[in-house]
Design an enzyme around this catalytic site. Structure first.
Site: not given
Ligand code: AMP
Length: 388
Positions: A87, A175
């Site tokens: 990520r 997100h």
């Protein structure tokens, strides 16, 4: 030896990890999490989630990641690790899709660090730690901002002079890996409503909400940085920019001081003067803790109104992440303020954490869906590596 893919998801104070089989659709072989990095880090391995183990060294993300990668190499000794996925919080304007990390890509990711100082350096540290342990495998960067690149231009603009917009001062949103996963689950949970107007509330230590139409992001509460939008564990969320000017003029704050105040000492922690952790606040009897919870829910419900306006209505409200998945109380506090949109929730179904918890009469569906950012990273990594 079977082929495997390693996934690292480094956050501001935690690192989640998982090892997946390399075949398309293969499940996680192992996963776990290290929490409270820098404050006495603890490891929650998959097989002892309730009994965290203190880590021997905790001088920040770098030593913790070095410890973790050595540990993973030992754990994966019977596996052939063929790729790693990460990520990466900020992809700016240039990284709209996952990509294989080359020296040029890593430079681009580094250049975006000032826009996400609490996350990006940890994402980079994860990539560097794996480069040391597995120097020959491809590493794939999956960007939290990428899911929002489909937004209309108006949703991305600040009302600032055009020159600043042109230089990239835009609303990026974050997100995205969590929203990507939830978008993939909507059809099985909501049926035809999945393609309608859906707000997903990612309520964790970091919190944001995303308006989706046809499962694509059309607006979101976080903006240029992950400080914007909802009230969070330690972040202030929406704030009158005049407050920042006032603090600089009268309290002597500089940029670093403001970043610490707004990013580390505000939100639930600042208002409650007790904790950034929702569980502590829900268990507390102090009026300050109660006010922090009430403010969190109030401001989340205001965002529902704003995002519904961006879509011209609402068909479903979905909760995810630590607070959204586990706190029926907070879900009810937010949902009860959304009655004007036609939402009515079944309190028992909510208390039982049932996936769908709206009443039969409700015009709007209410759902809770556990997120899985690591699976999105594994799938994107598999696809890119298979492509070659
Ligand atoms: P995340 O960042 O998604 O891991 O979420 C962390 C947040 O979820 C913290 O504020 C936790 O207090 C909160 N959380 C986790 N479990 C619960 C629970 N059972 N009830 C209320 N909040 C919870």
């Amino acid at each position: 030896m079977s082929d495997a893919i390693l996934v690292l998801n480094a956050g501001s104070s935690s690192v989640k990890y998982a090892i997946f089989g390399a075949a398309p659709g293969a499940d996680a072989l192992t996963h776990g999490q290290i929490d409270r990095i820098g404050q006495g880090a603890v490891w929650h391995p998959e097989d002892h989630p309730a009994e965290p183990l203190p880590l021997p060294h905790d001088a920040g993300h770098k030593p913790v990641l070095t410890w973790l990668t050595d540990r993973l190499r030992a754990d994966a000794s019977d596996l052939n690790v063929v790729a790693a996925g990460h990520r990466v919080v900020h992809g700016g304007r240039d990284f709209g899709e996952p990509c294989v990390v080359t020296p040029a890509v890593l430079d681009g990711i580094r250049a975006l660090s000032p826009l996400a100082p609490g996350h990006q350096p940890h994402n980079i540290a994860g990539i560097e730690a794996l480069q040391t342990v597995w120097p020959d495998i491809p590493q794939v960067a999956c960007f939290d901002t990428a899911f929002h690149r489909t937004q209309p231009r108006l949703a991305q603009l600040f009302a600032l002079p055009r020159a600043l917009t042109d230089e990239g001062v835009l609303r990026y949103g974050f997100h995205g890996l969590s929203y990507d996963y939830i978008a993939s689950q909507l059809p099985s949970v909501l049926g035809a409503r999945a393609e309608g107007r859906v707000i997903v509330m990612h309520l964790g230590n970091g919190a944001s909400a995303c308006a989706m139409v046809n499962r694509h992001s059309v607006a979101t509460t976080m903006g240029f940085t992950a400080l914007d939008g909802l009230m969070m564990g330690t972040r202030c969320g929406d704030i009158d920019p005049g407050v920042l000017i006032h603090l600089q003029r009268t309290h002597g704050y500089d940029a670093d001081g403001l970043e610490t105040l707004l990013g580390k000492h505000s939100g639930l922690k600042g208002v409650s003067e007790l904790s950034s952790d929702m569980r502590d606040l829900l268990a507390s009897k102090t009026p300050e803790a109660a006010e922090a919870v009430a403010l969190f829910a109030y401001r989340a419900s205001l965002s529902v109104g704003s995002l519904a306006a961006a879509m011209g209505g609402l068909d479903a409200l979905v909760f995810t992440a630590g607070i959204g998945e586990h706190s029926a109380e907070v879900r009810a506090l937010v949902a009860d303020r959304c009655g004007w949109l036609g939402l009515s929730i079944d309190a028992d179904a909510n208390d039982r954490h049932q996936t769908l918890f709206h009443t039969a009469e409700s015009a709007v569906a209410a759902a809770v869906i556990p997120t899985n950012e690591e699976l999105v990273i594994a799938n994107r990594t598999r696809t890119l590596v298979a492509a070659g």
